[in-house]
Design a protein around this motif. Sequence first.
Motif, short mmCIF file in Angstrom:
data_model
loop_
_atom_site.label_atom_id
_atom_site.label_comp_id
_atom_site.label_asym_id
_atom_site.label_seq_id
_atom_site.Cartn_x
_atom_site.Cartn_y
_atom_site.Cartn_z
N TRP A 133 0.81 -1.23 0.00
CA TRP A 133 0.00 0.00 0.00
C TRP A 133 0.84 1.28 0.00
O TRP A 133 0.34 2.34 0.34
N SER B 97 1.60 8.37 6.35
CA SER B 97 2.87 7.68 6.06
C SER B 97 2.68 6.91 4.76
O SER B 97 2.07 7.44 3.83
N LYS B 98 3.13 5.69 4.66
CA LYS B 98 2.96 4.84 3.47
C LYS B 98 3.12 5.61 2.15
O LYS B 98 4.23 5.81 1.69
N ASP C 8 -6.11 8.07 11.49
CA ASP C 8 -4.98 7.32 10.93
C ASP C 8 -5.24 7.13 9.44
O ASP C 8 -5.93 6.21 9.03
N ALA D 138 -2.83 4.46 5.59
CA ALA D 138 -3.11 3.63 4.41
C ALA D 138 -4.08 4.32 3.44
O ALA D 138 -3.95 4.17 2.23
N SER E 141 3.90 3.31 12.22
CA SER E 141 3.73 2.98 13.64
C SER E 141 4.30 4.09 14.52
O SER E 141 3.69 4.47 15.53
C1 LIG Z 1 0.54 0.21 7.76
C2 LIG Z 1 -0.29 0.93 8.74
C3 LIG Z 1 0.27 1.46 9.91
C4 LIG Z 1 1.71 1.22 10.31
O1 LIG Z 1 2.62 1.75 9.40
P1 LIG Z 1 4.10 1.12 9.32
O2 LIG Z 1 4.85 2.06 8.47
O3 LIG Z 1 3.92 -0.24 8.71
O4 LIG Z 1 4.61 1.05 10.71
C5 LIG Z 1 -0.54 2.19 10.75
N1 LIG Z 1 -1.83 2.39 10.46
C6 LIG Z 1 -2.40 1.91 9.34
C7 LIG Z 1 -3.84 2.21 9.07
C8 LIG Z 1 -1.65 1.14 8.46
O5 LIG Z 1 -2.24 0.60 7.38
#
Ligand SMILES: *Cc1c(COP(=O)(O)O)cnc(C)c1O
Length: 463
Positions: free
Chosen positions: A66, A298-299, A270, A273, A131
């Motif tokens: 993702w 992030s991601k 959050d 993703a 995370s």
């Molecule tokens: C992947 C994810 C995380 C954690 O991100 P990492 O970079 O893998 O530590 C946190 N929240 C959601 C919704 C995610 O999909």
Amino acid sequence: MSTHDDAILDEAAHWRSRDLAVLWHPCTQMREHPDTLPLLPVARAEGAWLVGHDGRRTLDAVSSWWVTLHGHAEPRIAEAIARQARTLEQVILAGCSHAPAVELAERLLAIAPREAGRPPLSKVFYADNGSAGIEVALKMAFHWFRNRGDEPRRTKFVALQNGYHGETIGALSVGDIPLYRRIYAPLLMQAVFAPSPDAYLARPGQSAEGCAEDAADALAHLLDAHAGEICALVLEPLVQCAGGMRMHHPAYLRRVRELCDVHGIFLIADEIAVGFGRTGTMFACEQAGIQPDLLCLSKGLTGGFLPLAAVLATQAIYDGFLDDSRERAFLHSHSYTGNPLACAAALASLEIFASDEVLARNRATAARMAELVRGIATLPHVAEARQTGMIVAFELAPGGDRRAAFDPARRVGLRAYRAALERGVLLRPLGDVLYWMPPYCIDDAQLALLADVTRAAIAEAVA
Ligand SMILES: *Cc1c(COP(=O)(O)O)cnc(C)c1O
């Protein structure tokens, strides 16, 4: 077969054996390698393709967990990183400043979700993975109340059943996926779990919105029961991704926003993703017209090139840490906080959103995906096909019965994974949920391949 072909085949086998001699892979029962689970050596990647040492192409239908947004090895992002690497590769962000960190913060705040009448998100704190971003948001929320001094009992977080927020101990504490959580339960801090608004759990005849309203009512009771103990509520807006791409109605988010305001607790969205166009809008919160107090990204933030996280906060949260005392400051840090290479990649990715009109193009791609989904939704053993923007999921269940589930020993998801891989598509099911979360560059021919292979993989997995 020529000696040349032999040499190429040998190269893949060679990397497999060297890998298994030294690597411990993430989220993997290593005993399943190599017999149950094939290991896919990837020599390079471009667009939606992963390319093996033998030149064989595999469609990356899961955007490499993702993260990949526009496509693999996107030249403009690659170039931005190379340019930045020759200029300033890293500098301590405590006490120092650099243009990529500043410019990225400005850009993120400018595109962040807005709600009329609410002061906008106005400060950015960087971390280096999702995370860690969640840890930052949780600690900020807790610490803010401590700094205010009048809330000594606010030590708990509310999270949703079936939610996922990462793997570090704090993030795992607010996650509710037993497979990841159960074993570490003795180490985790207390969280209060509210029913998920997941529309798949709707009663027969109940709408997704009705299901969301029920979950919001349950949340209201829970917040009353824990009044004065909670500092924040954390959720994944619109799609609980790791929880099986379970989707909910935006009405839930509006109710959550109201409830958080009534109880004076922070709302942490959050969007690690679902952010950056995955759900059809830049951020999922936009579809509910709400603005969180803390937004975790992030991601896809860097287009999928480098690890980086950003936590966007309101001015009120930021101001709660201003003081003469250092202890009242947010002393959290990571060595690579605000890494210039990662920030440069993120800036280049945001540039592509504008120059290529990515969100508009994704609307057409999502419509094409919806057409292809129709031909799969009616297959036997597909209990539901659902879609939010660029995310599609197929829930497999015996006879297509929503209240049934395949015996886990049948490893239906794993069989689908293998069947798809043999046919040149990387699907990585979540249990018995198959999903598509492709890079945005995926074209019609690749989507057609994806649909054909998904059909074949389902047939083989449930046979
Ligand atoms: C992947 C994810 C995380 C954690 O991100 P990492 O970079 O893998 O530590 C946190 N929240 C959601 C919704 C995610 O999909």
